[in-house]
Design a protein around this motif. Sequence first.
Motif, mmCIF file in Angstrom:
data_model
loop_
_atom_site.group_PDB
_atom_site.id
_atom_site.type_symbol
_atom_site.label_atom_id
_atom_site.label_comp_id
_atom_site.label_asym_id
_atom_site.label_seq_id
_atom_site.Cartn_x
_atom_site.Cartn_y
_atom_site.Cartn_z
ATOM 1 N N TYR A 100 118.271 -43.747 116.501
ATOM 2 C CA TYR A 100 119.677 -43.551 116.178
ATOM 3 C C TYR A 100 120.129 -42.096 116.074
ATOM 4 O O TYR A 100 121.291 -41.786 116.361
ATOM 5 C CB TYR A 100 120.013 -44.282 114.875
ATOM 6 N N ASP A 104 115.789 -39.531 112.890
ATOM 7 C CA ASP A 104 115.053 -40.752 113.224
ATOM 8 C C ASP A 104 114.001 -40.451 114.286
ATOM 9 O O ASP A 104 112.824 -40.827 114.156
ATOM 10 C CB ASP A 104 116.047 -41.811 113.722
ATOM 11 N N TRP A 122 115.026 -50.078 110.644
ATOM 12 C CA TRP A 122 115.589 -48.751 110.391
ATOM 13 C C TRP A 122 116.576 -48.869 109.253
ATOM 14 O O TRP A 122 117.503 -49.698 109.302
ATOM 15 C CB TRP A 122 116.278 -48.222 111.644
ATOM 16 N N ARG A 127 116.171 -52.821 113.899
ATOM 17 C CA ARG A 127 116.565 -51.916 114.975
ATOM 18 C C ARG A 127 117.141 -52.709 116.146
ATOM 19 O O ARG A 127 116.666 -53.796 116.463
ATOM 20 C CB ARG A 127 115.358 -51.142 115.496
#
Length: 226
Positions: A100, A104, A122, A127
């Motif tokens: 993202y 990350d 995440w 995700r």
Amino acid sequence: MSLSRTASLVERKRLMRALIKTRLSAIPLAVLEEQSRHIASHLLESKCFKESKSISCFLSMAGEVNSWGIGLAILEAGKQLFVPKIIKGKNSHIEMLRVYDKEDLETLPAGVWGIREPDLTWRNGRRASAFDESSSLDLVLLPGIAFDRSMSRIGYGKGYYDRFLTTYHNQPHRAKDIRPQLVALGFDEQVVDAGEIPTEDHDWKLDGIVTSQGFTWPSPDTANTR
């Protein structure tokens, strides 16, 4: 070098992998790093990159074109970045999971073979995957050991990318006449003459190869129509 056509397909692939690995081992690391910078520059300046909104990019390991700067550039350009994660099991495969932001990307843990891979979650949520109905890849950047000028590719022998592309393309919600462009990133020494790489029916052809010299595109008779 032309490999014997009388050898089995498996043996020809093994010999090609050995040939390219030997070539690369003789090249100073500084030369390969310089090639990586040129490759990234050619890609980032290309029409196919600029027009893509959602891009899958491998995260490089030793011996591959350095793709870390490319991953960062994708995010900095406001595009969606998907990177591969190997899902181990009876039917091992890769999924393309979304990364993202810069934080990350830079904090991804090491997975199989020491390659950075995203976790399945995440920030306490799932995700996004390229397999999701809401996801659609415009460009897939592929690694490999060898590529030829008829747009064939040899990977590491696991078949992960060919299976991923077939599964992705065959999802019921995908339009069959629309698919991502497939572009390989390779050192100059990884590219061989047209027809040198043995292929099988399930192997996907590339749409282009980027080396330090720039893009190589297919001739009309080898264009990817799949």
